[in-house]
Motif scaffolding. Structure first.
Motif, PDB file in Angstrom:
ATOM      1  N   LYS A  45       0.831  -1.207   0.000  1.00 45.53           N
ATOM      2  CA  LYS A  45       0.000   0.000   0.000  1.00 45.53           C
ATOM      3  C   LYS A  45       0.867   1.259   0.000  1.00 45.53           C
ATOM      4  N   LEU A  46       1.940   1.243   0.750  1.00 47.83           N
ATOM      5  CA  LEU A  46       2.784   2.431   0.855  1.00 47.83           C
ATOM      6  C   LEU A  46       3.640   2.646  -0.386  1.00 47.83           C
ATOM      7  N   MET A  47       3.980   1.578  -1.074  1.00 45.41           N
ATOM      8  CA  MET A  47       4.816   1.703  -2.265  1.00 45.41           C
ATOM      9  C   MET A  47       3.984   2.014  -3.513  1.00 45.41           C
ATOM     10  N   GLY A  48       2.792   1.428  -3.608  1.00 42.79           N
ATOM     11  CA  GLY A  48       1.966   1.630  -4.798  1.00 42.79           C
ATOM     12  C   GLY A  48       2.348   0.752  -5.967  1.00 42.79           C
ATOM     13  N   THR A  49       3.275  -0.164  -5.755  1.00 40.44           N
ATOM     14  CA  THR A  49       3.738  -1.050  -6.827  1.00 40.44           C
ATOM     15  C   THR A  49       3.533  -2.503  -6.415  1.00 40.44           C
TER      16      THR A  49
END
Lengths: 237, 237, 237, 237
Positions: free
Chosen positions: D107-111
């Motif tokens: 979720k924090l990376m978006g990847t």
């Protein structure tokens, strides 16, 4: 923590407007507030032998603060090169305001370091764009300075490793006014404010940022890489 | 080059001020000027089935342009997730103005993407801080917009991979208004201007930047990584 | 697209092992494959007057490719400074292999640019870590070279703007072997492979990366910033 | 300094090989060495109510350490979202090894956060590529682990804000194994080593890095930005 504050120390001796704001020189004002943090603080100025930056002094310096403006060309090539090497070897460096055009900063950046400028008593707002950074500890969302010299983009530096402050100026410009760079084992913080005719270094928030910058820039016993010919699967210490 | 311009397309139908500026919708205006580059341009809007973004369309799209504002929550979770995956798989994405708060952009950033804003007919100046970037091709040192909505820092995004524009606003704020991000195999360009009540997308310089952004964001047949269990010194294609 | 390939051109004249691999010099081999892209390609070498880099030539050069190794100190300060300035003014620069220690690269980086090395006929694998980058167009997940000189970390450069390749070496080291840097209006690509005793520049994948690098490094008519004293809300072109 | 070590805590209960290495769970081992720094350390595990991560606990946590592997999907959406929000609000996060695939990190990376892997008892060397970083304090140029699981590029993360370690593996791969990310007001450190069948967290150098990471990740009273509608030249605190 051993800190040295270096100042060109010319405006203060030649311009009564400046000497009224900084009677003992910009370096003394900066040294005074840094001492509040219990740092060991010394000063050095352009007109001392070796500009006050002897090998002995540099070797024991954790962080060097640099303010210069109209006499950058009088800093000897030797001293500039020596300071650069000490940064690459792990000494922290805080470059203030017109220090953007110093030999040391230009050598470390590899670019022209030029910018737009204007002396017109303009309001400046330094907005925090990185609210995780320890250099912003204890300040608000922005710092406001009633009157400052304008610096405007394009600022001809490499893209900073971290962008912390962006300044707004009344007359229509913006500037990346707080930025960090790592070079070799050294950490560098460029901080824009501090034209000599304004009491900027008497401002408590500006003082907080410079104190934080000094703490951040100190090298913390990180590894010293070895270079050159190297054996396969050799065990290194 | 297949481009799709996606628009929420609500303001134009509900607010006569907006419909006067963009009689056929913001998407039509953007599509028109993109066609000048000989791109194949299609449009899609919120109220179409699947918001106009079918699998067939997305699969053949090189770059998607996104404008949304007041109905971000009406974009289905499925479509938002599908668009995100296509970006990670290599589709370029141009996020305009209030698209900063779209589901797609927030999912790709991993942050809140919030900011300060104000509607007060203020002058905006977008200063170029990266004069190497192809997205700045053909423009001057800055773009000036007589009236725009203000967006101010802190803009809650990850530090961009490249910072291209920083905006100045009359009322005292700055904003990182042109920024790029790479996610997976996809390239993302966020570009700030374009409040619906102003003729911003009729401005030639703004059009140039968006055209450049589309060209930059197109993936150029770069490698597709493989993941998972992997044999030692295995030869991969 | 005007490209100049600069080569020290000493090993090839002094060492039969090298002249067998590159009978007409490394520069000729590189020039040959660059011509396949319909670039206008010229070459220049150390022992020509001004090292072959006249003002006329540099002024019309879009991208300069640099290979040097054992005679970096013979490159005149004047020419090195001139090349650096041209890069800051927008000329692209591709620095190959041992060019990491050239005067031009060191001036532009501001760091020592040192590294570990070993000549032991080791396998190298260059892994793609940025699969969005146009420099990786047309290659696979990694490039494998059966025998190369090892370069190992720490590589004493500033953190690159983009890290594209990381190399693995048989003997136990890694290296950031493909990295980009922006300086002034110029774009720089450092690419590691190419020790003179190996046929690396005959490898098709290596050739593809260098071709891609040249295309990427060309400046695309981006803005030329003005610097110095600047009037408030002045309109600039 | 309040630290919480979160562990999935399944392998240790199901696999005798793992329970021999970590008889009280990976979390206990990590908690033990963190206590040597006089941190207040608590632990939490998947099978506790709310996975042990109550609001009360999270609200007073400065830094959260996360180890998970085969049950990422059992972490509730609610708890994952809550942890993400706490990071954006300033809680530090240390993500270890297979935590790369946790809901929180993704979720924090978006990847996709995917990678190559192999379990083959391979030697790993973690080379320091940023010798200025406080996370490298007190270690050497590299850390060597006799046997570890391989993780290989491409690692599908955004380009890290700082790249600190790059790993070499015997079988031919490299990996960005120590990397930092800033999200919102929070600081994140991803650190690769720590497959459950190896005694990696008993290694003193690995312990040093994790201790340094916790110190680095703690937020230091930096500004809390305000968002939303904002008055012109309004004075903010």
């Amino acid at each position: 923590m051993n800190v040295v504050v270096w100042n060109e120390y010319r405006h203060e001796k030649e311009n009564p407007v400046v000497s009224e704001v900084y009677p003992n020189g910009i370096h003394s004002t900066i040294a005074e507030f840094l001492k509040e943090e219990n740092f060991q603080v010394k000063t050095a100025t352009l007109d001392e032998p070796q500009h006050g930056l002897t090998d002995e002094l540099l070797d024991e310096t954790d962080v060097l603060v640099w303010w210069g403006h109209k006499a950058h060309h009088e800093v000897s090539e030797d001293v500039a090169e020596k300071v650069k090497q000490r940064v690459l070897d792990g000494m922290g460096l805080i470059v203030l305001h017109s220090g953007h055009f110093s030999k040391v900063f230009k050598k470390l950046m590899g670019t022209g370091c030029d910018l737009k400028w204007r002396e017109a008593d303009e309001k400046e707002r330094l907005w925090v764009v990185d609210p995780t950074h320890p250099i912003t500890e204890g300040i608000n969302q922005y710092i406001e300075l009633e009157k400052e010299e304008m610096y405007g983009e394009h600022f001809d530096i490499p893209a900073p490793d971290e962008l912390i402050f962006v300044s707004w100026f009344e007359g229509g410009e913006v500037f990346r006014s707080g930025a960090t760079f790592k070079r070799g084992r050294g950490k560098i913080f460029y901080f824009r404010p501090g034209h000599e005719t304004y009491p900027t270094y008497h401002n408590k928030e500006i003082q907080t940022v410079i104190k934080n910058g000094v703490k951040w820039a100190k090298n913390t016993n990180t590894p010293t890489p070895s270079y050159g010919n190297h054996q396969p699967l050799e065990k290194l210490d």
